[in-house]
Motif scaffolding. Structure first.
Motif, PDB file in Angstrom:
ATOM      1  N   UNK A  65     -79.688  11.815  95.549  1.00  0.00           N
ATOM      2  CA  UNK A  65     -80.785  11.490  96.465  1.00  0.00           C
ATOM      3  C   UNK A  65     -81.411  12.763  97.029  1.00  0.00           C
ATOM      4  N   UNK A  66     -82.712  12.732  97.194  1.00  0.00           N
ATOM      5  CA  UNK A  66     -83.435  13.892  97.709  1.00  0.00           C
ATOM      6  C   UNK A  66     -83.103  14.136  99.186  1.00  0.00           C
ATOM      7  N   UNK A 123     -80.626   1.173  97.248  1.00  0.00           N
ATOM      8  CA  UNK A 123     -81.239   2.505  97.180  1.00  0.00           C
ATOM      9  C   UNK A 123     -82.260   2.547  96.065  1.00  0.00           C
ATOM     10  N   UNK A 124     -83.137   3.525  96.168  1.00  0.00           N
ATOM     11  CA  UNK A 124     -84.101   3.808  95.114  1.00  0.00           C
ATOM     12  C   UNK A 124     -83.573   4.998  94.319  1.00  0.00           C
ATOM     13  N   UNK A 125     -83.643   4.934  93.008  1.00  0.00           N
ATOM     14  CA  UNK A 125     -83.147   6.066  92.227  1.00  0.00           C
ATOM     15  C   UNK A 125     -83.930   7.318  92.613  1.00  0.00           C
ATOM     16  N   UNK A 126     -83.286   8.461  92.630  1.00  0.00           N
ATOM     17  CA  UNK A 126     -83.979   9.690  93.024  1.00  0.00           C
ATOM     18  C   UNK A 126     -85.240   9.966  92.206  1.00  0.00           C
ATOM     19  N   UNK A 127     -85.190   9.665  90.899  1.00  0.00           N
ATOM     20  CA  UNK A 127     -86.366   9.950  90.067  1.00  0.00           C
ATOM     21  C   UNK A 127     -87.522   9.024  90.411  1.00  0.00           C
ATOM     22  N   UNK A 128     -87.237   7.778  90.812  1.00  0.00           N
ATOM     23  CA  UNK A 128     -88.305   6.885  91.264  1.00  0.00           C
ATOM     24  C   UNK A 128     -88.788   7.282  92.656  1.00  0.00           C
ATOM     25  N   UNK A 129     -87.853   7.702  93.508  1.00  0.00           N
ATOM     26  CA  UNK A 129     -88.233   8.120  94.862  1.00  0.00           C
ATOM     27  C   UNK A 129     -89.205   9.293  94.803  1.00  0.00           C
ATOM     28  N   UNK A 130     -88.967  10.225  93.892  1.00  0.00           N
ATOM     29  CA  UNK A 130     -89.855  11.388  93.778  1.00  0.00           C
ATOM     30  C   UNK A 130     -91.262  10.978  93.352  1.00  0.00           C
TER      31      UNK A 130
END
Length: 247
Positions: A71-72, A170-177
């Motif tokens: 996670x970011x 949670x949202x996957x980090x790559x989708x969150x970005x």
């Protein structure tokens, strides 16, 4: 006539010598280029500063863990009760604690990423894989795009045990970005510096450590839980709520 024959012979010999030299030069160029392209940085060994859950810095060199995505730093996730918590910071804190118990870390080069970071396979002094530990404890995800499923087994274990981010949604980090494009680039500061900024904004402080008896409100207790490395001790049953008698 003989003079022309001699000239032609000399010219032919010269041309042959030139072609030979050019071929030799081209061969040397290929060899040198091969050596340049084929060379890779030596392993980096040293004490790590944690930048976020999948990035550290050793001797001034940023190192991204190969095959995982955490996670970011500014990312929030939902806990088991649907309350938001800073999962990015939790991931960084978990990594910091894991690395602190067996120093130094050693990272073997894999490739360079688009941010010119050294992407590597990192292990603690005791040989434990950093990437595998982070995924197994729910602090990062197996990034199959790059790992080709190398950590799928650890991820399945974390999901089944509902540890780390798997405790809630949670949202996957790559989708969150993608959905937070303005925050997508890697942070330039270690997570500890970000923590000091949060402290200044809230009015609370992670020093000294506190027990529930020393805390006066539910909001204060949950601030410590979310922002301090020792905050987890305020949530003894692991339900995401600190000092429940205050809440």
């Amino acid at each position: 006539m003989p003079g022309r024959l001699i000239f032609a012979t000399i010219a032919a010999a010269g041309a042959l010598a030139f072609l030979t030299a050019m071929q030799h030069s081209h061969s040397l160029h290929e060899i040198n280029l091969e050596n340049l392209v084929g060379s890779k940085p030596d392993p980096i060994i040293g004490i790590a500063t944690v930048i976020d859950g999948d990035t550290i810095e050793v001797h001034g060199q940023r190192i991204r863990f190969d095959g995982i995505d955490a996670p970011e730093s500014r990312q929030y996730c939902d806990d088991a009760k649907g309350f938001e918590y800073p999962c990015g910071r939790r991931s960084a804190e978990a990594l910091d604690a894991f690395l602190a118990t067996s120093k130094p870390v050693q990272c073997t080069f894999v490739t360079w990423d688009r941010y010119h970071r050294f992407v590597g396979d990192c292990r603690r002094a005791d040989g434990a894989s950093v990437a595998a530990w982070m995924v197994e404890h729910g602090q990062a995800l197996d990034w199959s795009r790059y790992s080709h499923g190398a950590y799928a087994q650890q991820q399945a274990k974390a999901e089944a045990a509902k540890v780390g981010i798997w405790v809630g949604k949670f949202e996957t980090p790559w989708d969150w970005r993608v959905s937070h494009a303005d925050h997508g680039a890697p942070t330039s500061q270690p997570f500890g510096i970000v923590s000091r900024k949060l402290v200044a904004q809230s009015g609370y402080s992670c020093e000294p450590r506190r027990t529930c008896r020393q805390i006066s409100s539910c909001d204060e207790a949950n601030w410590y839980l979310q922002n301090c490395s020792w905050g987890g001790k305020l949530d003894r049953d692991g339900d995401g709520v600190a000092c429940e008698r205050l809440c």
